[in-house]
Design a protein around this motif. Structure first.
Motif, PDB file in Angstrom:
ATOM      1  N   GLN A  29       9.543 -13.496  12.298  1.00  0.00           N
ATOM      2  CA  GLN A  29       9.292 -13.561  10.864  1.00  0.00           C
ATOM      3  C   GLN A  29       9.620 -12.231  10.186  1.00  0.00           C
ATOM      4  O   GLN A  29      10.232 -12.194   9.113  1.00  0.00           O
ATOM      5  N   ALA A  30       9.198 -11.141  10.817  1.00  0.00           N
ATOM      6  CA  ALA A  30       9.466  -9.816  10.250  1.00  0.00           C
ATOM      7  C   ALA A  30      10.965  -9.531  10.197  1.00  0.00           C
ATOM      8  O   ALA A  30      11.467  -8.961   9.219  1.00  0.00           O
ATOM      9  N   LEU A  31      11.692  -9.938  11.232  1.00  0.00           N
ATOM     10  CA  LEU A  31      13.139  -9.722  11.243  1.00  0.00           C
ATOM     11  C   LEU A  31      13.829 -10.534  10.160  1.00  0.00           C
ATOM     12  O   LEU A  31      14.780 -10.055   9.513  1.00  0.00           O
ATOM     13  N   ALA A  32      13.363 -11.767   9.925  1.00  0.00           N
ATOM     14  CA  ALA A  32      13.966 -12.613   8.886  1.00  0.00           C
ATOM     15  C   ALA A  32      13.782 -11.992   7.510  1.00  0.00           C
ATOM     16  O   ALA A  32      14.650 -12.096   6.646  1.00  0.00           O
ATOM     17  N   THR A  33      12.646 -11.329   7.293  1.00  0.00           N
ATOM     18  CA  THR A  33      12.407 -10.650   6.024  1.00  0.00           C
ATOM     19  C   THR A  33      13.253  -9.388   5.901  1.00  0.00           C
ATOM     20  O   THR A  33      13.795  -9.082   4.841  1.00  0.00           O
ATOM     21  N   LEU A  34      13.389  -8.678   7.009  1.00  0.00           N
ATOM     22  CA  LEU A  34      14.107  -7.405   7.010  1.00  0.00           C
ATOM     23  C   LEU A  34      15.619  -7.603   6.898  1.00  0.00           C
ATOM     24  O   LEU A  34      16.320  -6.793   6.272  1.00  0.00           O
ATOM     25  N   PHE A  35      16.129  -8.697   7.478  1.00  0.00           N
ATOM     26  CA  PHE A  35      17.565  -8.970   7.467  1.00  0.00           C
ATOM     27  C   PHE A  35      17.814 -10.378   6.928  1.00  0.00           C
ATOM     28  O   PHE A  35      18.250 -11.278   7.659  1.00  0.00           O
ATOM     29  N   PRO A  36      17.555 -10.621   5.636  1.00  0.00           N
ATOM     30  CA  PRO A  36      17.678 -11.981   5.083  1.00  0.00           C
ATOM     31  C   PRO A  36      19.105 -12.501   5.069  1.00  0.00           C
ATOM     32  O   PRO A  36      19.321 -13.703   4.926  1.00  0.00           O
TER      33      PRO A  36
END
Length: 324
Positions: A29-36
């Motif tokens: 989830q954090a990666l999806a926010t960081l690299f949309p």
């Protein structure tokens, strides 16, 4: 094309730090926010392959993050999936070797998805410039809702893509919208309210204390008997941001099918206005202006797109009664 995708030209190197506000989230989830700009499936593949590392390790996607972790992506950029090129007309406002700016019409979905496997802006872009197949999401770095009109920028190279994504994340890309809302304003203002997925309706967003920060500035352009035309400037770019923020202060956008509630007809019973409002069956929202730093020249560029005919016609009808 396969040989191009395997060359150094289409390798990426990205570094970032997971923000403290993501503490407690799953890593994926954090990666999806960081690299949309990259899909979750792609990020998961890179993580499993060791091409995405977290503090020099490769944890599982479900691992919770603490905030402050250092992320490094060193990966080969493969094509995302079978998105086909389609001959769909594009209203190109400006184009060079690095960027393409277009004026999106109402009714055009940006990405293929459930219920929209083709006929999208991404399909059209791949026909217009086949080399975009090697760029994440065919160069699309931000979205407009299906029935929102106006300006979008597309990256035509990986270098331009990284630069434009960074401008979005650092809020140095300027985006201004025209929105016709219900009710009258006496002055401009700001809505500062975090947004997240609606707890019961997954198609909608909502103001939530645990949501992502979202700020919308607005000022009056024109006031009518029961409506106001606003110019909205985004400080962040969340899904449905202007639509949710305006509804949250009891001034939903005219014609908004998700957040507008039942049709509001102005007092006085003018049938011409009432009929115009009934027949305007989409949100009255237009991305009028776009400002960015050109990724190759470093120059500040600004483009404006005229209001679409149906929106302009609705305003003319409203002007027929009272405006100020």
């Amino acid at each position: 094309m396969d040989s191009l995708l395997k060359s150094d030209q289409f390798r990426i190197h990205r570094e970032a730090v997971i923000p403290q506000e993501s503490a407690g989230q799953r890593l994926d989830q954090a990666l999806a926010t960081l690299f949309p700009e990259y899909s979750r499936a792609r990020l998961q593949r890179w993580l499993k392959a060791g091409m995405l590392v977290v503090d020099d390790t490769s944890p599982k996607g479900r691992t919770p993050v603490q905030g402050g972790e250092h992320i490094v992506i060193d990966a080969e950029l493969e094509q995302e999936g079978p998105v086909l090129a389609e001959s769909i007309p594009l209203d190109v406002v400006a184009e060079d070797d690095d960027v393409l700016v277009l004026n999106k019409p109402a009714g055009l979905v940006v990405h293929p998805g459930a219920g929209n496997p083709d006929g999208t802006l991404q399909n059209a872009l791949l026909h217009h410039a086949p080399s975009l197949a090697a760029i994440p999401r065919s160069g699309i770095v931000h979205r407009l809702d299906r029935d929102t009109t106006g300006l979008m920028v597309v990256a035509k190279t990986l270098t331009a893509h990284a630069a434009l994504v960074e401008q979005l994340q650092t809020r140095s890309m300027g985006r201004e919208y025209l929105a016709l809302v219900n009710g009258q304003f006496t002055a401009g203002g700001t809505v500062d309210a975090p947004l997240g997925r609606h707890p019961r309706d997954r198609l909608r967003m909502a103001v939530r204390n645990d949501g992502k920060p979202a700020v919308t500035h607005y000022r009056m352009v024109e006031r009518f008997a029961a409506h106001t035309l606003l110019r909205c400037k985004l400080e962040s770019g969340r899904t449905h941001q202007i639509r949710v923020h305006m509804a949250s202060i009891q001034h939903p956008i005219v014609g908004d099918p998700l957040y507008g509630g039942r049709l509001r007809l102005p007092p006085g019973g003018d049938e011409t206005i009432n009929q115009a409002l009934r027949s305007f069956s989409r949100q009255a929202l237009h991305a009028e202006a776009l400002t960015l730093i050109h990724p190759q020249t470093g120059e500040t560029c600004r483009w404006e797109a005229p209001m679409p005919a149906d929106f302009a016609q609705l305003l003319e009808v409203l002007r027929g009664v009272h405006s100020s």
